[in-house]
Write an enzyme that holds these catalytic residues in place. Sequence first.
Site, PDB file in Angstrom:
ATOM      1  N   LYS A 138       0.831  -1.205   0.000  1.00  0.00           N
ATOM      2  CA  LYS A 138       0.000   0.000   0.000  1.00  0.00           C
ATOM      3  C   LYS A 138       0.862   1.250   0.000  1.00  0.00           C
ATOM      4  O   LYS A 138       0.560   2.233  -0.687  1.00  0.00           O
ATOM      5  CB  LYS A 138      -0.920  -0.004   1.226  1.00  0.00           C
ATOM      6  CG  LYS A 138      -1.762   1.269   1.366  1.00  0.00           C
ATOM      7  CD  LYS A 138      -2.727   1.180   2.527  1.00  0.00           C
ATOM      8  CE  LYS A 138      -3.556   2.470   2.617  1.00  0.00           C
ATOM      9  NZ  LYS A 138      -4.604   2.386   3.658  1.00  0.00           N
ATOM     10  N   HIS A 272      -7.536 -31.377 -33.860  1.00  0.00           N
ATOM     11  CA  HIS A 272      -8.469 -30.330 -33.445  1.00  0.00           C
ATOM     12  C   HIS A 272      -9.362 -30.801 -32.300  1.00  0.00           C
ATOM     13  O   HIS A 272     -10.586 -30.636 -32.324  1.00  0.00           O
ATOM     14  CB  HIS A 272      -9.299 -29.838 -34.621  1.00  0.00           C
ATOM     15  CG  HIS A 272      -8.481 -29.329 -35.760  1.00  0.00           C
ATOM     16  ND1 HIS A 272      -7.500 -28.371 -35.602  1.00  0.00           N
ATOM     17  CD2 HIS A 272      -8.471 -29.644 -37.078  1.00  0.00           C
ATOM     18  CE1 HIS A 272      -6.927 -28.113 -36.771  1.00  0.00           C
ATOM     19  NE2 HIS A 272      -7.500 -28.877 -37.677  1.00  0.00           N
TER      20      HIS A 272
END
Length: 508
Positions: A138, A272
């Site tokens: 922070k 695929h």
Amino acid sequence: MAKRALLSVSDKSGVVDFARALTNAGWEVLSTGGTLQALHAAGVPATSVADVTGFPEIMDGRVKTLHPSIHGGILARRDEANAGAHLAELAQHDIQPIDLVCVNLYPFRETVAGGADHETVIENIDIGGPAMIRAAAKNHASVLILVDPADYPLALQDTVSIQDRQRLAAKAYAHTAAYDAAIAAHLTDAEALPPALTLELTQLQGVSLRYGENPHQPGTVYRIGNERGPVLDAAVLSGKPMSFNNYGDTDAAWALVQEFPADVAACVCVKHANPCGVALGATAQEAWERARDADTLSVFGGIVALNRPVDLATAQAMRGTFLEVLIAPEVSADALAWFQAKKPDLRVLTAGPSRFSGTEYRPLQGGLLAQARDLRTWDDLCPEVVTERQPTEQEWQDLAFAWRVTKHARSNNVVLARDGRTVGLGAGAVSRIWAAERAVQNAAGNAQGAVMASEAFFPYDDVVRLSASAGVVAVLQPGGAKRDPEVIAAANELGVSMIFTGSRHFRH
């Protein structure tokens, strides 16, 4: 006044050298517990946090840094607009600023993975560490926060840019967020689909995808928590780096080949994400040759998975077929040398360990779908013959084989099989009759005497009539359609066996 650094790490990689470099540069080092002991043992001067707070560690170390002398020193702002008031308050309470926080957390994940008991796991939930990390992050404009030993050299520079400080802060928040996600996942294991879900996703180390499905799409690979996957953690022994599509297709191939009993060699060819040739054999070589010959056109550029080690004979049998990936439990040294010489681009993988949850996810725009994995096996089913004709023993074996394939092909799908090999596949069709037509066309004359499997029920008798006209002798499907009596009647009329599994296996 000397700058002050607080070092308290579980992963002590490089921390002694880092602390020594800091003290040589004039920093004062504060530390706790095992980190303090390690520094003192190495002759690095460091002050105990207990000497700073004036309060000893209590409750077996559960409370040691949760104190204003620590958090005030971290959180005090030093920018021009606020420094005066905050620093005045520090002076009022005899607190000195802390300019660097180097913390990583108790080994919670490792403790869980090691099979520790519940009490030990709970004691490895860090409290003070996340609080210090979040406080420093922070206040990153004034305080350097380090959670990764790889960033230690950055802190030794004369100046650290605000951009680097912000990057380190983001990394720190990701560190604590992932830690909390791991704890939440462990504590909610009993609830597979909880009302709130936090996933810990970490970019896979050592993997760099050139792009996603297409060159204009960036792509990468993430690990979920501590999960391990056979393809995610496979050893790439040879060939080009894995691509985005390679990962998906190889995962699909390996999942299917694992469906087959361990006492028989099995080979799966995928294109695929759909199987295009699947076969059993007495050896890995025979399984590969039979799977390849099931559809020599579609296997070109495909993915091959074997459930047996690959020897030189099997490798040499792949001569003349262009493949993208081969994955197997093992690859012999001479087979690997042959691949490296003859197929240098082929990605040769040995499957990694598996350790994953029973939940799988699928992305949506703005969300995720989640479901329990489809882990139902052939042995879990109670197949019921609903026709007058009973399947032969060989047909039963082929029906079980075809069912394993249909479970892993994309819906709608229809699989034709005979003698432990696929002879026709129709997958990813928007109509079941189209899937059946594709399978029959794919089979050509090989459908005579074959069996058929479908992952979902037949709404009409058209699939049965089409398959029977091609020579199919037995049909496996879940059953449960409104027109089941009509479908069964058609099978009886045509002299075809029909078996209901009572279990649907859509895969989209």
